[in-house]
Design an enzyme around this catalytic site. Structure first.
Site, PDB file in Angstrom:
ATOM      1  N   GLY A  35       0.840  -1.195   0.000  1.00 37.48           N
ATOM      2  CA  GLY A  35       0.000   0.000   0.000  1.00 37.48           C
ATOM      3  C   GLY A  35       0.869   1.236   0.000  1.00 37.48           C
ATOM      4  O   GLY A  35       2.068   1.160   0.281  1.00 37.48           O
TER       5      GLY A  35
ATOM      6  N   CYS B 295       5.240  -6.185   1.465  1.00 34.58           N
ATOM      7  CA  CYS B 295       5.630  -4.772   1.505  1.00 34.58           C
ATOM      8  C   CYS B 295       4.925  -4.043   2.648  1.00 34.58           C
ATOM      9  O   CYS B 295       5.183  -4.322   3.800  1.00 34.58           O
ATOM     10  CB  CYS B 295       5.374  -4.131   0.130  1.00 34.58           C
ATOM     11  N   TYR B 296       3.973  -3.139   2.357  1.00 32.76           N
ATOM     12  CA  TYR B 296       3.304  -2.460   3.467  1.00 32.76           C
ATOM     13  C   TYR B 296       2.627  -3.470   4.407  1.00 32.76           C
ATOM     14  O   TYR B 296       2.580  -3.273   5.616  1.00 32.76           O
ATOM     15  CB  TYR B 296       2.258  -1.463   2.948  1.00 32.76           C
TER      16      TYR B 296
ATOM     17  N   HIS C 184       7.903  -7.598  -3.897  1.00 32.15           N
ATOM     18  CA  HIS C 184       6.578  -7.904  -4.455  1.00 32.15           C
ATOM     19  C   HIS C 184       6.609  -9.208  -5.250  1.00 32.15           C
ATOM     20  O   HIS C 184       6.984  -9.212  -6.427  1.00 32.15           O
ATOM     21  CB  HIS C 184       6.113  -6.763  -5.364  1.00 32.15           C
TER      22      HIS C 184
ATOM     23  N   GLU D 262       4.155 -10.693  -6.444  1.00 32.13           N
ATOM     24  CA  GLU D 262       3.042 -10.747  -7.402  1.00 32.13           C
ATOM     25  C   GLU D 262       3.379 -10.146  -8.753  1.00 32.13           C
ATOM     26  O   GLU D 262       2.620 -10.295  -9.702  1.00 32.13           O
ATOM     27  CB  GLU D 262       1.804 -10.052  -6.807  1.00 32.13           C
TER      28      GLU D 262
ATOM     29  N   ASP E  23     -19.495 -11.604 -20.955  1.00 29.09           N
ATOM     30  CA  ASP E  23     -19.998 -11.764 -19.591  1.00 29.09           C
ATOM     31  C   ASP E  23     -21.494 -12.110 -19.579  1.00 29.09           C
ATOM     32  O   ASP E  23     -21.911 -13.051 -18.903  1.00 29.09           O
ATOM     33  CB  ASP E  23     -19.757 -10.485 -18.780  1.00 29.09           C
TER      34      ASP E  23
ATOM     35  N   LYS F  80     -12.160 -11.897 -15.956  1.00 30.72           N
ATOM     36  CA  LYS F  80     -12.547 -12.110 -17.354  1.00 30.72           C
ATOM     37  C   LYS F  80     -12.029 -13.438 -17.924  1.00 30.72           C
ATOM     38  O   LYS F  80     -12.767 -14.161 -18.586  1.00 30.72           O
ATOM     39  CB  LYS F  80     -11.977 -10.949 -18.170  1.00 30.72           C
TER      40      LYS F  80
END
Ligand code: XMP
Length: 519
Positions: A55, A82-83, A167, A169, A225, A367
């Site tokens: 964050g 991280c944060y 990170h 990710e 969708d 998606k």
């Protein structure tokens, strides 16, 4: 959900959705919630582990988000990123300090202690932080360091609390996926059961439970969708579902026929067409403002729904193709200042006084997960890989007044553009087709006339702009570098084959600062 669930608590990082994606990619269901979500919301999910995102805050700022204390007593593994790591440290009486050497970009991460989370060795890890950990909380050991962060990863194997300053990710951390897998399977010990087949089975049960013997209405637009949502509901309740397709007169060439045929052939499902083009064109007469176009079209859709509902003696439920990013966006709206760039009339755009309960079977899916479900349900690639098409259709690509004649001109140019891109294999039309292709491409009719010369005649006619972009998420996009030869052929065909057009331009604006659509 009757399967192992992870919770991702969002502390405001721009990468939080990447964490959620990474977990889902391991066939593990997870839900992303704001860091201050109600305790009961989190606890009721019975999470097998919790990931705390990064964050933008510093833990010492006045209104900095803090770690909700109940998390420490849930008895489940925690991973702070991280944060998230700093918030965990702060909550457990370690010390976080502002770092004099801020660390952005790739760093060499040296693993200093054997552990379940990070494989041994030295790895590339992507950092983006100002503060850092100075003193570990009691019970923690250091797991890894970088040049600027002596405590770049920490763990308390007894409580199964972990933190990483980098990170995992982002793609720039090559071992990131392995770290997330280790957390999921070796630390949280979850079972990877989030597969298209399990999602379909579960959704069918849920839809049946939700609607019971009631009747349900669905408005399929031909978009991925709404098609997949409708197909799922049809699979669950069959003829209790009434599906309609609204012909707005604002669709692309052959779109309506293709969609209706696809539903019939792949699912044996009838789609009842409502011919409403005249109404839409009447509403749009004289309107040139983009937001007014959207509002007119949105209102007309609603009136058509209402009429349809009356004609069907008021079904209780309406199918909506809401997907997970819409859900996540709606909670983040109060977290950051958001400005309305465009009103997306079919995203949460139904009026409150409409007396429908919503069936939203895709509420927790991204998606590409929706596409996998569509494929597993037997929908054809032409629907599953369909390009996004805005609810207001060609009206917002026909700049200036929307008349039948101008829409016809636009539709013809658009069809040439799409057909040529398809021939060049530059549109993704199946899982296997070129990923290098465009993510969205279309023609725009400008409210501008220019002088030209055709034969020996002066012409004074309309301009068509071509727009093609590549993007993963449609939040940012780059304009597609289409081959010059291809552009030349398209321009030639448009000017020769579309009456009333004498000039073609190519849009080379990225998003931001442009948006994908022109209105
Ligand atoms: P923009 O133009 O905002 O578009 O960069 C991002 C994506 O959203 C689509 N879009 C819409 N979709 N109703 C929709 O359902 C709308 O009013 C609308 N406006 C834009 C656009 O086609 C792109 O994929």
């Amino acid at each position: 959900m009757t399967q192992d669930t992870l919770v991702i608590l969002d502390f405001g990082s721009q990468y939080t959705q990447l964490i959620t994606r990474l977990v889902r990619d391991q066939s593990v269901f997870c839900q992303q919630l704001p860091w201050n979500a109600n305790q009961s919301t989190v606890v009721d999910l019975n999470p097998r582990g919790i990931i705390l995102s990064g964050g933008p805050a510093s833990i010492y700022m006045d209104d900095a988000p803090t770690l909700p204390h109940y998390l420490l007593d849930l008895g489940v593994p925690l991973l702070g990123i991280c944060y998230g790591m700093q918030a965990l440290t702060h909550a457990l009486n370690g010390e976080v300090i502002p770092s004099t050497d801020k660390e952005y970009g790739k760093s060499a991460l040296e693993v200093s202690k054997e552990n379940l989370l990070i494989p041994e060795g030295t790895h590339v890890a992507w950092m983006s932080h100002g503060d850092r950990i100075k003193t570990l909380p009691p019970g923690f050991v250091s797991l890894a360091k970088t040049e600027n962060s002596p405590l770049a990863a920490m763990g308390d194997p007894t409580r199964q609390f972990y933190g990483v300053q980098f990170h995992p990710e982002v793609k720039h951390t090559p071992i990131g996926e392995e770290i997330v897998r280790n957390f999921l399977f070796d630390i949280c010990c979850v079972n990877p059961r989030w597969t298209p087949e399990s999602i379909i089975d579960q959704s069918i049960d849920q839809i049946k439970n939700q609607v019971g013997p009631s009747r349900v209405l669905s408005a399929a637009s031909g978009g991925v969708d709404s098609s997949v949502a409708t197909a799922l509901v049809f699979k669950a309740i069959g003829t209790q579902l009434e599906s309609v397709f609204v012909d707005t007169g604002l669709l692309r060439k052959d779109e309506q026929e293709q969609v209706i045929l696809s539903f019939q052939e792949s699912l044996g499902m009838p789609l009842h067409t409502i011919q409403a083009a005249d109404l839409f064109f009447q509403d749009l007469k004289g309107i040139t403002d983009p937001e007014q176009k959207r509002s007119k079209i949105g209102n007309r859709f609603i009136r058509i729904f209402e009429e349809q509902a009356r004609a069907l003696d008021h079904p209780d439920f309406l199918v909506q193709g809401t997907i997970y990013p819409d859900v996540v966006e709606s909670y983040s709206a109060d977290r950051v200042h958001t400005e309305t760039i465009k009103t997306h009339h079919n995203v949460g755009g139904l009026p409150e006084e409409m007396d429908f309960k919503l069936v939203e079977p895709l509420r927790y899916l991204f998606k590409d997960e929706v596409r996998k479900i569509g494929k597993a349900l037997g929908l054809p690639d032409s629907l599953v890989w369909r390009q996004p098409f805005p609810g207001p259709g060609l009206a917002i690509r026909c700049l200036g007044e929307v008349t039948q004649e101008r829409v016809e001109r636009l539709r013809a140019a658009d069809n040439i553009f799409i057909t040529e891109l398809e021939k060049a294999d530059l549109i993704r039309t199946s899982e296997n087709s070129s990923i290098q292709g465009t993510s969205q491409c279309f023609a725009v009719l400008l409210p501008v006339k220019t002088v030209g010369v055709m034969g020996d005649q002066r012409t004074y006619e309309d301009v068509i702009a071509l727009r093609a972009v590549t993007t993963d998420d449609f939040m940012t996009a780059d304009w597609s570098r289409l081959p010059a030869e291809l552009l030349a052929r398209i321009s030639n065909r448009v000017v020769n084959e579309v009456p009333g057009v004498n000039r073609v331009v190519y849009d080379i604006t990225s998003k931001p600062p442009g948006t994908i659509e022109w209105e």
